[in-house]
Motif scaffolding. Structure first.
Motif, PDB file in Angstrom:
ATOM      1  N   SER A 171      18.730  33.130  50.907  1.00 41.45           N
ATOM      2  CA  SER A 171      17.956  32.242  50.031  1.00 41.45           C
ATOM      3  C   SER A 171      17.444  30.991  50.722  1.00 41.45           C
ATOM      4  N   GLY A 172      17.929  30.717  51.950  1.00 43.70           N
ATOM      5  CA  GLY A 172      17.474  29.531  52.666  1.00 43.70           C
ATOM      6  C   GLY A 172      18.046  28.244  52.129  1.00 43.70           C
ATOM      7  N   ARG A 173      19.128  28.330  51.404  1.00 43.96           N
ATOM      8  CA  ARG A 173      19.793  27.158  50.818  1.00 43.96           C
ATOM      9  C   ARG A 173      21.196  27.578  50.388  1.00 43.96           C
ATOM     10  N   PRO A 174      22.118  26.633  50.169  1.00 47.63           N
ATOM     11  CA  PRO A 174      23.449  27.005  49.690  1.00 47.63           C
ATOM     12  C   PRO A 174      23.366  27.768  48.380  1.00 47.63           C
ATOM     13  N   ALA A 175      24.192  28.791  48.237  1.00 47.31           N
ATOM     14  CA  ALA A 175      24.172  29.610  47.021  1.00 47.31           C
ATOM     15  C   ALA A 175      25.559  30.176  46.771  1.00 47.31           C
ATOM     16  N   ASN A 176      25.865  30.416  45.511  1.00 46.55           N
ATOM     17  CA  ASN A 176      27.132  31.047  45.129  1.00 46.55           C
ATOM     18  C   ASN A 176      26.962  32.559  45.223  1.00 46.55           C
ATOM     19  N   GLY A 177      27.459  33.125  46.282  1.00 54.98           N
ATOM     20  CA  GLY A 177      27.296  34.557  46.493  1.00 54.98           C
ATOM     21  C   GLY A 177      28.034  35.407  45.483  1.00 54.98           C
ATOM     22  N   ARG A 178      29.053  34.866  44.868  1.00 58.79           N
ATOM     23  CA  ARG A 178      29.830  35.640  43.898  1.00 58.79           C
ATOM     24  C   ARG A 178      29.020  35.954  42.644  1.00 58.79           C
ATOM     25  N   THR A 179      28.027  35.110  42.359  1.00 53.42           N
ATOM     26  CA  THR A 179      27.168  35.379  41.199  1.00 53.42           C
ATOM     27  C   THR A 179      25.759  35.783  41.608  1.00 53.42           C
ATOM     28  N   SER A 180      25.369  35.502  42.846  1.00 52.42           N
ATOM     29  CA  SER A 180      24.019  35.848  43.306  1.00 52.42           C
ATOM     30  C   SER A 180      23.882  37.331  43.623  1.00 52.42           C
ATOM     31  N   TRP A 181      24.950  37.935  44.140  1.00 51.47           N
ATOM     32  CA  TRP A 181      24.913  39.359  44.480  1.00 51.47           C
ATOM     33  C   TRP A 181      25.361  40.187  43.288  1.00 51.47           C
ATOM     34  N   GLN A 233      26.194  44.342  37.645  1.00 53.64           N
ATOM     35  CA  GLN A 233      27.478  43.645  37.630  1.00 53.64           C
ATOM     36  C   GLN A 233      27.552  42.676  38.805  1.00 53.64           C
ATOM     37  N   THR A 234      27.961  41.446  38.567  1.00 52.63           N
ATOM     38  CA  THR A 234      28.044  40.476  39.649  1.00 52.63           C
ATOM     39  C   THR A 234      29.165  40.843  40.613  1.00 52.63           C
ATOM     40  N   TYR A 235      29.057  40.307  41.821  1.00 53.47           N
ATOM     41  CA  TYR A 235      30.118  40.533  42.804  1.00 53.47           C
ATOM     42  C   TYR A 235      31.457  40.025  42.270  1.00 53.47           C
ATOM     43  N   ALA A 236      31.443  38.860  41.601  1.00 57.80           N
ATOM     44  CA  ALA A 236      32.680  38.290  41.065  1.00 57.80           C
ATOM     45  C   ALA A 236      33.322  39.227  40.054  1.00 57.80           C
ATOM     46  N   ALA A 237      32.512  39.801  39.149  1.00 53.19           N
ATOM     47  CA  ALA A 237      33.054  40.713  38.146  1.00 53.19           C
ATOM     48  C   ALA A 237      33.549  41.996  38.783  1.00 53.19           C
ATOM     49  N   TRP A 238      32.799  42.487  39.778  1.00 52.01           N
ATOM     50  CA  TRP A 238      33.213  43.712  40.480  1.00 52.01           C
ATOM     51  C   TRP A 238      34.541  43.495  41.189  1.00 52.01           C
ATOM     52  N   GLN A 239      34.693  42.353  41.895  1.00 48.03           N
ATOM     53  CA  GLN A 239      35.926  42.075  42.616  1.00 48.03           C
ATOM     54  C   GLN A 239      37.101  41.924  41.660  1.00 48.03           C
ATOM     55  N   ASP A 240      36.860  41.235  40.524  1.00 43.05           N
ATOM     56  CA  ASP A 240      37.917  41.065  39.529  1.00 43.05           C
ATOM     57  C   ASP A 240      38.374  42.419  39.002  1.00 43.05           C
ATOM     58  N   GLN A 241      37.426  43.327  38.840  1.00 45.57           N
ATOM     59  CA  GLN A 241      37.750  44.685  38.388  1.00 45.57           C
ATOM     60  C   GLN A 241      38.623  45.404  39.407  1.00 45.57           C
ATOM     61  N   GLN A 242      38.309  45.210  40.706  1.00 38.03           N
ATOM     62  CA  GLN A 242      39.104  45.858  41.758  1.00 38.03           C
ATOM     63  C   GLN A 242      40.528  45.300  41.788  1.00 38.03           C
ATOM     64  N   VAL A 243      40.641  43.982  41.631  1.00 45.44           N
ATOM     65  CA  VAL A 243      41.956  43.351  41.654  1.00 45.44           C
ATOM     66  C   VAL A 243      42.786  43.789  40.461  1.00 45.44           C
ATOM     67  N   SER A 244      42.159  43.840  39.294  1.00 42.17           N
ATOM     68  CA  SER A 244      42.878  44.249  38.089  1.00 42.17           C
ATOM     69  C   SER A 244      43.352  45.699  38.209  1.00 42.17           C
ATOM     70  N   ALA A 245      42.491  46.565  38.749  1.00 49.51           N
ATOM     71  CA  ALA A 245      42.863  47.955  38.930  1.00 49.51           C
ATOM     72  C   ALA A 245      44.029  48.097  39.891  1.00 49.51           C
ATOM     73  N   ALA A 246      43.993  47.300  40.979  1.00 51.47           N
ATOM     74  CA  ALA A 246      45.074  47.362  41.972  1.00 51.47           C
ATOM     75  C   ALA A 246      46.386  46.866  41.395  1.00 51.47           C
ATOM     76  N   ALA A 247      46.293  45.918  40.448  1.00 48.07           N
ATOM     77  CA  ALA A 247      47.493  45.358  39.839  1.00 48.07           C
ATOM     78  C   ALA A 247      47.982  46.197  38.652  1.00 48.07           C
ATOM     79  N   GLY A 248      47.247  47.272  38.332  1.00 43.32           N
ATOM     80  CA  GLY A 248      47.655  48.140  37.249  1.00 43.32           C
ATOM     81  C   GLY A 248      47.369  47.596  35.881  1.00 43.32           C
ATOM     82  N   GLU A 249      46.382  46.653  35.788  1.00 31.02           N
ATOM     83  CA  GLU A 249      46.045  46.053  34.496  1.00 31.02           C
ATOM     84  C   GLU A 249      44.892  46.815  33.870  1.00 31.02           C
ATOM     85  N   ASP A 250      44.697  46.590  32.583  1.00 36.04           N
ATOM     86  CA  ASP A 250      43.571  47.191  31.881  1.00 36.04           C
ATOM     87  C   ASP A 250      42.302  46.442  32.280  1.00 36.04           C
TER      88      ASP A 250
END
Length: 307
Positions: free
Chosen positions: A273-283, A290-307
């Motif tokens: 983007s040529g400027r500082p950006a929050n990649g967790r919501t930009s990607w 689905q944002t990167y943040a939501a995707w990562q949270d889903q992976q963590v929850s799955a690994a922890a055995g949560e719904d």
């Protein structure tokens, strides 16, 4: 999934800034590193009297992103380090702040071996491009039997594995993403493909996370220049342009000419983007949004055995 490795680290004087030794299980190599300020203690170590290769590492005043590195070999590494510590006008080298030497725990590493290994290391460091070599052109050394060359190729791979653990990443290759195989076909260590768009500026990039690194894929379109007064990633943006990773194509668009690894989604988003950006919501995941943040949270929850 890649196989785990066991690396044994030892703080010689019990402090994090003192001498450090490192070994890999079932490898005859031995690594010793330390600050230049600790050179008087380092050269007293028995490893310094052995045959081996060594690295001198220091900052590059012209490039804060990459270090200066000198790669050498000797059958008496301690003596060579003493020579390099002399004032520059007497044949020494003034740039380096850290030294790292690699020897063998057995006497099988010969002068011929380390000369060949030195040439491999210089060639490898030049190809990776993560440092500026003080050596200049590598001298090709091929006067070694085929079986010994195979042994040194293995020795080189162990060096490339252990040096990043000690903070030296100038031999670390960027791992190629499995993007050519299509999303999801790269195995459990790869992510889906993420996209980032800034329609008003014609920016559109694709990326994938592999083994903890965030890769922007070749052909992605980035902003044509750095547009923010914040300079946190500006030097990296300019460096990628200088290296030819960011190139202007025939249509005037600035594209990634090759895959480029970043330490985080936000670092990648800033360059795109040529400027500082929050990649967790930009990607966002390609296709689903689905944002990167939501995707990562889903992976963590799955690994922890949560719904």
């Amino acid at each position: 999934m890649t196989q785990g490795r066991s690396i044994r680290l030892f703080l010689v004087d019990g402090t994090p800034h003192g001498l450090l030794t490192a070994e890999i299980m079932n490898w005859t190599g031995h690594v010793l590193s330390g600050q230049r300020t600790k050179l008087s203690e380092l050269v007293k170590r028995p490893e310094c009297g052995r045959t081996g290769v060594y690295f001198l590492v220091g900052p590059d005043p012209d490039n804060s992103l990459r270090p200066l590195v000198y790669i050498g070999e000797s059958d008496d590494v301690g003596m060579r380090l003493k020579q390099h510590n002399r004032p520059e006008e007497k044949g020494g080298k003034d740039f380096w702040e850290k030294a790292c030497l690699v020897t063998s725990k057995d006497p099988n590493l010969t002068k011929a071996h380390v000369k060949y290994l030195e040439s491999l290391l210089i060639q490898s460091a030049g190809e990776v491009g993560r440092c500026k070599l003080v050596n200049g052109t590598a001298h090709e050394y091929i006067n070694l039997p085929e079986s010994d060359r195979a042994d040194m190729a293995f020795f080189l791979e162990q060096i490339r594995t252990i040096l990043p653990v000690l903070g030296f990443d100038f031999l670390s290759e960027q791992r190629k993403t499995p993007s050519n195989e299509g999303p999801g076909e790269g195995g459990p260590e790869s992510s889906p493909v993420f996209v980032m768009e800034i329609a008003s500026h014609g920016v559109k990039a694709r990326a994938q996370e592999v083994d903890g690194q965030f890769f922007v894929l070749s052909g992605s379109i980035a902003r044509e220049k750095w547009v923010s007064e914040h300079t946190s990633y500006r030097a990296l943006y300019e460096q990628l342009k200088e290296d030819g990773v960011l190139k202007v194509d025939e249509s005037g668009k600035t594209r990634f000419s090759a895959e480029q690894a970043f330490s985080s989604p936000s670092a990648a988003a800033a360059i795109v983007s040529g400027r500082p950006a929050n990649g967790r919501t930009s990607w966002c995941v390609e296709g689903s949004g689905q944002t990167y943040a939501a995707w990562q949270d889903q992976q963590v929850s799955a690994a922890a055995g949560e719904d």
